[in-house]
Scaffold this motif. Structure first.
Motif, PDB file in Angstrom:
ATOM      1  N   ASP A 138       0.831  -1.205   0.000  1.00  0.00           N
ATOM      2  CA  ASP A 138       0.000   0.000   0.000  1.00  0.00           C
ATOM      3  C   ASP A 138       0.867   1.258   0.000  1.00  0.00           C
ATOM      4  OD1 ASP A 138      -2.257  -1.593   0.063  1.00  0.00           O
ATOM      5  OD2 ASP A 138      -2.594  -1.347   2.223  1.00  0.00           O
ATOM      6  N   ALA A 139       1.931   1.241   0.801  1.00  0.00           N
ATOM      7  CA  ALA A 139       2.825   2.398   0.859  1.00  0.00           C
ATOM      8  C   ALA A 139       3.542   2.611  -0.474  1.00  0.00           C
ATOM      9  CB  ALA A 139       3.839   2.210   1.985  1.00  0.00           C
ATOM     10  N   LEU A 140       3.982   1.522  -1.095  1.00  0.00           N
ATOM     11  CA  LEU A 140       4.689   1.645  -2.365  1.00  0.00           C
ATOM     12  C   LEU A 140       3.781   2.166  -3.469  1.00  0.00           C
ATOM     13  CD1 LEU A 140       6.827  -1.606  -2.203  1.00  0.00           C
ATOM     14  CD2 LEU A 140       7.620   0.747  -1.895  1.00  0.00           C
ATOM     15  N   ALA A 141       2.502   1.839  -3.386  1.00  0.00           N
ATOM     16  CA  ALA A 141       1.560   2.361  -4.372  1.00  0.00           C
ATOM     17  C   ALA A 141       1.512   3.889  -4.322  1.00  0.00           C
ATOM     18  CB  ALA A 141       0.173   1.775  -4.134  1.00  0.00           C
ATOM     19  N   GLU A 142       1.693   4.449  -3.136  1.00  0.00           N
ATOM     20  CA  GLU A 142       1.716   5.902  -3.004  1.00  0.00           C
ATOM     21  C   GLU A 142       3.080   6.491  -3.351  1.00  0.00           C
ATOM     22  OE1 GLU A 142      -0.092   7.814   0.283  1.00  0.00           O
ATOM     23  OE2 GLU A 142      -1.290   6.063   0.860  1.00  0.00           O
ATOM     24  N   LEU A 143       4.143   5.783  -2.967  1.00  0.00           N
ATOM     25  CA  LEU A 143       5.486   6.353  -3.110  1.00  0.00           C
ATOM     26  C   LEU A 143       6.107   6.112  -4.474  1.00  0.00           C
ATOM     27  CD1 LEU A 143       6.884   5.332   0.382  1.00  0.00           C
ATOM     28  CD2 LEU A 143       6.324   7.659  -0.376  1.00  0.00           C
ATOM     29  N   GLY A 144       5.728   5.030  -5.158  1.00  0.00           N
ATOM     30  CA  GLY A 144       6.342   4.724  -6.447  1.00  0.00           C
ATOM     31  C   GLY A 144       6.247   5.853  -7.443  1.00  0.00           C
ATOM     32  N   PRO A 145       5.059   6.415  -7.688  1.00  0.00           N
ATOM     33  CA  PRO A 145       4.958   7.531  -8.636  1.00  0.00           C
ATOM     34  C   PRO A 145       5.751   8.759  -8.189  1.00  0.00           C
ATOM     35  CG  PRO A 145       2.820   6.510  -8.295  1.00  0.00           C
ATOM     36  CD  PRO A 145       3.740   5.913  -7.274  1.00  0.00           C
ATOM     37  N   TYR A 146       5.769   9.031  -6.887  1.00  0.00           N
ATOM     38  CA  TYR A 146       6.550  10.167  -6.383  1.00  0.00           C
ATOM     39  C   TYR A 146       8.035   9.956  -6.656  1.00  0.00           C
ATOM     40  CZ  TYR A 146       8.204  13.809  -3.181  1.00  0.00           C
ATOM     41  OH  TYR A 146       8.817  14.928  -2.649  1.00  0.00           O
ATOM     42  N   ALA A 147       8.509   8.727  -6.403  1.00  0.00           N
ATOM     43  CA  ALA A 147       9.915   8.421  -6.677  1.00  0.00           C
ATOM     44  C   ALA A 147      10.224   8.570  -8.158  1.00  0.00           C
ATOM     45  CB  ALA A 147      10.237   7.008  -6.195  1.00  0.00           C
TER      46      ALA A 147
END
Length: 265
Positions: free
Chosen positions: A111-120
């Motif tokens: 769930d966290a990676l779903a939010e952070l992946g696009p930001y990264a």
């Protein structure tokens, strides 16, 4: 981290003395010295930052703790971009206090990676899930194998999320070579790290990583696996070791460089 007794300026000087041109950095000393100041220091020293460690710790159940973790990881991504590295290493987090739900903890990582992946991706940074040895599953990292790391990473584009291959954590796993090939086939080996396994482990086990060549791991074998999988990036050495930290850091760095040459192709 192998020579954390050196300040960042001392590290930059020692790398120059030893002919080392790439360095993996940890957030705490970078933040203490200043992110912009560190970026200038390594540029002026001719050093390339291979990775920044660490982001992660995504497993909190409490909404406020989860929000704080996401905010800290966004800062880590910003720091990586400023330092000029394209890889942020993730230690995913252990079980929250009172919980025994490994599956739920791993889902919160996704769930966290779903939010952070696009930001990264917007900042030119890849997220590299590092599986840690199972002895750390309860308090530090519920992702214990490359298979588990890839099962999470493969939910996202490879240029957003991949894995860290660290010999210390996976050398015992006879499924790991096949999982390295799996990771390589989709371009998900974002960094490769070396540390040896020596026993007896120290009390607390965290700082038990052995100097290359002192333990049970065949470094050439694992180098062969990642290279056969198509990995052409830098190879890092990451040693948490109280005995090494108690010694002169320049001596340890020079020794580590020699051991690297002796134990790899």
């Amino acid at each position: 981290m192998t020579v954390k007794q050196l300040s960042l300026p001392e590290l930059a000087d020692a790398c120059g003395e030893s002919g080392i041109t790439h360095v993996g950095l940890w957030r705490e000393p970078v933040q203490s010295y200043g992110v912009e100041a560190t970026a200038k220091l390594v540029r002026d020293a001719g050093l390339t930052v291979t990775t920044l460690c660490r982001g992660g710790f995504f497993t909190a159940i409490d909404p406020a703790e989860r929000s704080a973790a996401l905010a800290d990881n966004r800062r880590a991504i910003d720091e990586a971009a400023t330092l000029g590295t394209d890889t942020l290493v993730l230690v995913s987090g252990g079980l929250p206090a009172g919980s025994k739900d490994l599956h739920g903890a791993r889902e919160r990582i996704a769930d966290a990676l779903a939010e952070l992946g696009p930001y990264a991706e917007q900042h030119g940074v890849r997220l590299a899930i590092e599986p840690l040895h199972p002895m750390y599953a309860s308090d530090r990292c519920v992702v214990s194998t490359l298979a588990q790391a890839l099962d999470i990473a493969e939910r996202f584009p490879a240029h957003q999320v991949g894995v860290t291959v660290d010999t210390y954590h996976i050398w015992w796993d006879d499924h790991a070579p096949a999982q390295i090939a799996r990771a390589g086939a989709s371009g998900r080996i974002h960094t490769f790290q070396l540390a040896d396994w020596t026993t007896p482990l120290p009390e607390g086990v965290l700082n038990g990583r052995g100097q290359i060549g002192d333990g049970a791991i065949d470094m050439r074998e694992w180098q062969g696996y990642v290279e056969a999988a198509g990995y052409t990036g830098a190879i890092e050495v990451e040693l948490f070791n109280d005995a090494l930290w108690a010694r002169d850091g320049r001596e340890v760095l020079a020794e580590t460089a020699r051991r690297f040459v002796e134990n790899t192709d």
